[in-house]
Scaffold this motif. Structure first.
Motif, PDB file in Angstrom:
ATOM      1  N   SER A 119     -14.593  31.460 104.268  1.00 19.25           N
ATOM      2  CA  SER A 119     -14.440  32.629 105.125  1.00 19.25           C
ATOM      3  C   SER A 119     -15.177  33.811 104.502  1.00 19.25           C
ATOM      4  CB  SER A 119     -12.962  32.979 105.287  1.00 19.25           C
ATOM      5  OG  SER A 119     -12.420  33.402 104.043  1.00 19.25           O
ATOM      6  N   LEU A 120     -15.334  34.891 105.268  1.00 18.03           N
ATOM      7  CA  LEU A 120     -15.965  36.092 104.725  1.00 18.03           C
ATOM      8  C   LEU A 120     -15.148  36.634 103.550  1.00 18.03           C
ATOM      9  CD1 LEU A 120     -18.172  38.245 104.877  1.00 18.03           C
ATOM     10  CD2 LEU A 120     -16.753  39.477 106.542  1.00 18.03           C
ATOM     11  N   ASP A 121     -13.838  36.549 103.630  1.00 16.46           N
ATOM     12  CA  ASP A 121     -12.993  37.020 102.525  1.00 16.46           C
ATOM     13  C   ASP A 121     -13.226  36.188 101.263  1.00 16.46           C
ATOM     14  OD1 ASP A 121     -11.858  39.094 103.919  1.00 16.46           O
ATOM     15  OD2 ASP A 121     -10.073  37.972 104.538  1.00 16.46           O
ATOM     16  N   GLU A 122     -13.444  34.898 101.438  1.00 22.99           N
ATOM     17  CA  GLU A 122     -13.701  34.047 100.272  1.00 22.99           C
ATOM     18  C   GLU A 122     -15.063  34.370  99.663  1.00 22.99           C
ATOM     19  OE1 GLU A 122     -11.336  29.903 100.949  1.00 22.99           O
ATOM     20  OE2 GLU A 122     -12.873  30.389 102.445  1.00 22.99           O
ATOM     21  N   VAL A 123     -16.027  34.698 100.495  1.00 18.53           N
ATOM     22  CA  VAL A 123     -17.333  35.125  99.985  1.00 18.53           C
ATOM     23  C   VAL A 123     -17.180  36.430  99.217  1.00 18.53           C
ATOM     24  CG1 VAL A 123     -19.640  35.905 100.625  1.00 18.53           C
ATOM     25  CG2 VAL A 123     -18.621  33.945 101.795  1.00 18.53           C
ATOM     26  N   LYS A 124     -16.386  37.350  99.756  1.00 20.50           N
ATOM     27  CA  LYS A 124     -16.145  38.617  99.065  1.00 20.50           C
ATOM     28  C   LYS A 124     -15.421  38.393  97.736  1.00 20.50           C
ATOM     29  CE  LYS A 124     -15.968  41.758 103.051  1.00 20.50           C
ATOM     30  NZ  LYS A 124     -15.125  42.699 103.832  1.00 20.50           N
ATOM     31  N   HIS A 125     -14.509  37.436  97.713  1.00 19.79           N
ATOM     32  CA  HIS A 125     -13.794  37.139  96.466  1.00 19.79           C
ATOM     33  C   HIS A 125     -14.772  36.635  95.408  1.00 19.79           C
ATOM     34  CE1 HIS A 125     -10.543  35.942  93.799  1.00 19.79           C
ATOM     35  NE2 HIS A 125     -11.077  34.743  93.715  1.00 19.79           N
ATOM     36  N   HIS A 126     -15.706  35.815  95.818  1.00 21.51           N
ATOM     37  CA  HIS A 126     -16.721  35.328  94.872  1.00 21.51           C
ATOM     38  C   HIS A 126     -17.551  36.491  94.334  1.00 21.51           C
ATOM     39  CE1 HIS A 126     -19.519  32.431  93.097  1.00 21.51           C
ATOM     40  NE2 HIS A 126     -20.476  33.252  93.497  1.00 21.51           N
ATOM     41  N   ILE A 127     -17.929  37.401  95.207  1.00 21.64           N
ATOM     42  CA  ILE A 127     -18.703  38.565  94.773  1.00 21.64           C
ATOM     43  C   ILE A 127     -17.878  39.422  93.810  1.00 21.64           C
ATOM     44  CG2 ILE A 127     -19.798  40.703  95.534  1.00 21.64           C
ATOM     45  CD1 ILE A 127     -20.571  39.266  98.110  1.00 21.64           C
ATOM     46  N   SER A 128     -16.590  39.554  94.084  1.00 15.88           N
ATOM     47  CA  SER A 128     -15.713  40.323  93.188  1.00 15.88           C
ATOM     48  C   SER A 128     -15.700  39.719  91.798  1.00 15.88           C
ATOM     49  CB  SER A 128     -14.294  40.378  93.755  1.00 15.88           C
ATOM     50  OG  SER A 128     -14.256  41.102  94.973  1.00 15.88           O
ATOM     51  N   ASN A 129     -15.711  38.393  91.721  1.00 19.88           N
ATOM     52  CA  ASN A 129     -15.754  37.719  90.420  1.00 19.88           C
ATOM     53  C   ASN A 129     -17.066  38.016  89.697  1.00 19.88           C
ATOM     54  OD1 ASN A 129     -13.204  36.561  90.604  1.00 19.88           O
ATOM     55  ND2 ASN A 129     -13.963  34.680  91.541  1.00 19.88           N
ATOM     56  N   ILE A 130     -18.144  38.094  90.470  1.00 19.40           N
ATOM     57  CA  ILE A 130     -19.435  38.444  89.871  1.00 19.40           C
ATOM     58  C   ILE A 130     -19.383  39.859  89.298  1.00 19.40           C
ATOM     59  CG2 ILE A 130     -21.856  38.974  90.377  1.00 19.40           C
ATOM     60  CD1 ILE A 130     -21.857  36.672  92.369  1.00 19.40           C
ATOM     61  N   LEU A 131     -18.869  40.806  90.082  1.00 14.44           N
ATOM     62  CA  LEU A 131     -18.801  42.191  89.639  1.00 14.44           C
ATOM     63  C   LEU A 131     -17.943  42.341  88.383  1.00 14.44           C
ATOM     64  CD1 LEU A 131     -18.403  44.147  93.023  1.00 14.44           C
ATOM     65  CD2 LEU A 131     -20.478  43.422  91.840  1.00 14.44           C
ATOM     66  N   ALA A 132     -16.913  41.508  88.273  1.00 13.52           N
ATOM     67  CA  ALA A 132     -16.017  41.578  87.116  1.00 13.52           C
ATOM     68  C   ALA A 132     -16.632  40.969  85.864  1.00 13.52           C
ATOM     69  CB  ALA A 132     -14.704  40.877  87.442  1.00 13.52           C
ATOM     70  N   GLY A 133     -17.802  40.348  86.005  1.00 10.35           N
ATOM     71  CA  GLY A 133     -18.470  39.771  84.839  1.00 10.35           C
ATOM     72  C   GLY A 133     -18.058  38.357  84.524  1.00 10.35           C
ATOM     73  N   LEU A 134     -17.435  37.663  85.486  1.00 10.69           N
ATOM     74  CA  LEU A 134     -16.953  36.307  85.230  1.00 10.69           C
ATOM     75  C   LEU A 134     -18.089  35.343  84.893  1.00 10.69           C
ATOM     76  CD1 LEU A 134     -14.313  34.660  85.229  1.00 10.69           C
ATOM     77  CD2 LEU A 134     -14.787  34.085  87.627  1.00 10.69           C
ATOM     78  N   PHE A 135     -19.282  35.597  85.420  1.00  8.86           N
ATOM     79  CA  PHE A 135     -20.397  34.672  85.214  1.00  8.86           C
ATOM     80  C   PHE A 135     -21.526  35.265  84.375  1.00  8.86           C
ATOM     81  CE2 PHE A 135     -18.682  34.169  89.583  1.00  8.86           C
ATOM     82  CZ  PHE A 135     -18.020  32.957  89.395  1.00  8.86           C
TER      83      PHE A 135
END
Length: 333
Positions: A119-135
């Motif tokens: 879903s769009l929310d799941e895509v946003k959650h992935h982006i949030s993980n990127i912003l947090a430095g997870l990867f």
């Protein structure tokens, strides 16, 4: 004695004789002396790398948008628009971590190459993980890069499972020394990361034809999912690929680097990223140790300090042409 790529354990002496480069040797002899730390920012940040490449006339995937804060996130729907295919990646990611490939959209849901729905929310959650430095490298806060999804040349999609293969060229002092194509499998979920189950396919520098392949470190001749032969495939626009790789050396100033490219069906070779610490599995994919190519390149560079890019490519084609063939006993794993 069996060929080294058939065995899991070898003695240090055998490894030295075969010219196999390990992590410690790579770092001590090739990365640290030839890659000044001040230059790492040029390649560790994909946004800067793409800007440099465009200045040098190298084609790169189009950037649709950059997400760096909550406001940008609120504009995601505008950035995506009606696009049904795109790629989201961390600007400071490494090893393929954090890359989300979207291959389709239907009824408001996004589809990964494997068929998984988001879903769009799941895509946003992935982006949030990127912003947090997870990867990101060192766990630093990051930004998300949204860009064009490469439509890989058909000759390459025929040997890759629902994902676009990429090409890694290892460079030393501006000389291409070894090349590998990385093709995805069902296991790798459309990604070309060998640690996630993708295939490593060795490429002859002289011709641009694939010569042997590995899956989880073991030689194979057929794709484990598609059951097609992996060797004897001619990479399109081979000379341009090598020329782009040499240009990446020139634009970054790094002595030892890996250049990753994809071949788009319509746009041709596109530079994806540059790595100052390229991995070493490329040796297994080609069935030859890197040292046997790094040393001649170093000697050539010392002797001809201002050699043209055409001369560098010609040297590599002549001296690093494939001298082995795939093992007759190899089979799909």
């Amino acid at each position: 004695m069996n060929h080294w790529w058939h065995r899991f354990f070898l003695t240090p002496r055998e490894l030295r004789e075969m010219g196999v480069v390990g992590i410690n040797m790579r770092n001590a002899r090739f990365v640290l002396p030839n890659n000044p730390r001040r230059l790492y920012e040029l390649v560790d940040n994909k946004i800067r790398t793409k800007a440099l490449a465009e200045e040098k006339g190298i084609s790169v995937p189009e950037t649709y948008g950059i997400i760096g804060n909550p406001y940008d996130m609120s504009q995601l729907h505008k950035i995506l628009g009606d696009r049904s295919t795109f790629v989201i990646k961390p600007a400071r990611g490494s090893g393929g971590k954090g890359i989300l490939v979207i291959s389709g959209k239907e009824d408001g849901m996004f589809y990964k190459p494997s068929g998984t729905r988001l879903s769009l929310d799941e895509v946003k959650h992935h982006i949030s993980n990127i912003l947090a430095g997870l990867f990101s490298l060192g766990g630093r806060r990051d930004v998300a890069l949204i860009e064009y999804r490469v439509t890989s040349a058909k000759i390459l999609t025929d040997i890759s499972f629902q994902g676009a293969p990429d090409i890694r060229v290892v460079m030393f002092h501006g000389y291409p020394v070894m090349v590998m194509l990385r093709a995805s499998t069902r296991e790798s979920d459309g990604r070309s990361n060998l640690h996630q189950g993708a295939l490593g396919v060795g490429v002859d520098i002289a011709t641009g034809r694939t010569i042997r392949a590995i899956h989880h470190g073991k030689p194979v001749t057929l794709h484990p999912d598609l059951k097609v032969r992996l060797t004897g495939v001619q990479l399109p626009e081979w000379d341009k690929i090598l020329d782009n790789a040499v240009t990446c050396h020139e634009m970054t100033g790094l002595g030892y680097l890996g250049v990753d490219m994809m071949i788009d069906e319509d746009k041709g070779p596109l530079m994806i990223e540059v790595n100052a610490r390229p991995g070493l599995a490329i040796q297994m994919a080609n069935g030859v140790g890197l040292l046997k190519r790094l040393q001649p390149a170093a000697e050539r560079a010392a002797k001809f300090k201002h050699e043209s890019r055409e001369a560098k490519i010609a040297f590599s084609k002549k001296h690093f042409a494939a001298k082995i063939t795939e093992p007759d006993t190899a089979s799909a794993s």
